[in-house]
Write an enzyme that holds these catalytic residues in place. Sequence first.
Site, PDB file in Angstrom:
ATOM      1  N   SER A  47       0.845  -1.196   0.000  1.00  0.00           N
ATOM      2  CA  SER A  47       0.000   0.000   0.000  1.00  0.00           C
ATOM      3  C   SER A  47       0.873   1.236   0.000  1.00  0.00           C
ATOM      4  O   SER A  47       2.006   1.216   0.500  1.00  0.00           O
ATOM      5  CB  SER A  47      -0.901   0.016   1.234  1.00  0.00           C
ATOM      6  OG  SER A  47      -1.574   1.258   1.377  1.00  0.00           O
ATOM      7  N   TYR A  84      -2.510  -0.591  10.166  1.00  0.00           N
ATOM      8  CA  TYR A  84      -2.478  -0.948   8.747  1.00  0.00           C
ATOM      9  C   TYR A  84      -1.187  -0.429   8.110  1.00  0.00           C
ATOM     10  O   TYR A  84      -0.504  -1.162   7.377  1.00  0.00           O
ATOM     11  CB  TYR A  84      -3.695  -0.342   8.058  1.00  0.00           C
ATOM     12  CG  TYR A  84      -3.778  -0.574   6.566  1.00  0.00           C
ATOM     13  CD1 TYR A  84      -4.304  -1.756   6.064  1.00  0.00           C
ATOM     14  CD2 TYR A  84      -3.344   0.396   5.664  1.00  0.00           C
ATOM     15  CE1 TYR A  84      -4.399  -1.975   4.696  1.00  0.00           C
ATOM     16  CE2 TYR A  84      -3.427   0.190   4.295  1.00  0.00           C
ATOM     17  CZ  TYR A  84      -3.955  -0.995   3.816  1.00  0.00           C
ATOM     18  OH  TYR A  84      -4.039  -1.201   2.466  1.00  0.00           O
ATOM     19  N   LYS A 103       1.793  -2.797   6.412  1.00  0.00           N
ATOM     20  CA  LYS A 103       2.198  -2.709   5.009  1.00  0.00           C
ATOM     21  C   LYS A 103       3.676  -2.337   4.883  1.00  0.00           C
ATOM     22  O   LYS A 103       4.350  -2.769   3.937  1.00  0.00           O
ATOM     23  CB  LYS A 103       1.321  -1.693   4.277  1.00  0.00           C
ATOM     24  CG  LYS A 103      -0.131  -2.143   4.131  1.00  0.00           C
ATOM     25  CD  LYS A 103      -0.245  -3.441   3.331  1.00  0.00           C
ATOM     26  CE  LYS A 103      -1.686  -3.807   3.037  1.00  0.00           C
ATOM     27  NZ  LYS A 103      -1.829  -5.019   2.206  1.00  0.00           N
TER      28      LYS A 103
END
Length: 296
Positions: free
Chosen positions: A146, A159, A163
């Site tokens: 991401s 998150y 990533k």
Amino acid sequence: MRMKDKVVAITGAGSGLGREGALLFAAEGASVVVSDVVPGRAQAVAKEVIENGGTASGIDADVRIEADMSALVSTAVDSYGRIDVMWANAGIPEPGFGMQPLADSSLDDWNNIFAVNTTGVYLAWREAARWMIANSRPGTLLATSSAASYNAYPGFPMYTASKAGVNGLVRAAALEFGKFGIRANALCPTHGMSVNFALPADAEVLGKSYEEMQPWDPDHRAMPLRMDRPPVLRDNANLALFLASDDSAYMSGQSIQSADGGQFARTSIIFPTDLGESADITSGSIPDELREQIDR
């Protein structure tokens, strides 16, 4: 056909980018094994691929479970004789989708996000690499990382961290597996990502990006690039296709921003947008050292 005679396994492919990639790879000649944690959804995508003239199988699989990732590789090998590409695509967002402060998060949330987003890549790659090495078959390991791995997303701290871990694994795997002819790369999407990502796991598969779900006005977007259409899932899938194909045969250890629309061309420092006569570059907050260089 860029993937002719290749066998590709894709996790988290029951919706979103994984589904789009399965359709694209199959159209380019690949035999595709689709997996998803939601029962029956991978099989629905495999059926869609077949109805469009492609070759596919679908299985229920959880990327957090070693046996499921081993079964995914076994399904590819048993069905099509080998595995050439493992695309670890499955991922989950923060609980509350950006509305939960990090201070209010739980260790269970942290562990689950890392189990899917980071450990899920590790397990899928490990199982595929084991088969490739044991059978002297070079191959490609691909992950969906991401843009958050480079720039923190507000409200998505866990998150973001998960990533960033994927990008580290990309570099380490490229170093570890290169001697076996195995490449490791990741795409890091910014825009053009699935609206299903923000919905419950068992929600209807919409097959659209966030930007497609609202009126498109390029002049009211954060991205510098202005186009007459919104970014779509295929914009990201196209980079996955490049990284999985022989077109990128000598690329490994790379985590590449996809469909960013020029976001990563920007800086947090505010500069004038017009450096012509209308811009006074001798005033404002420009450091004296920089002003001296400009004057020279």
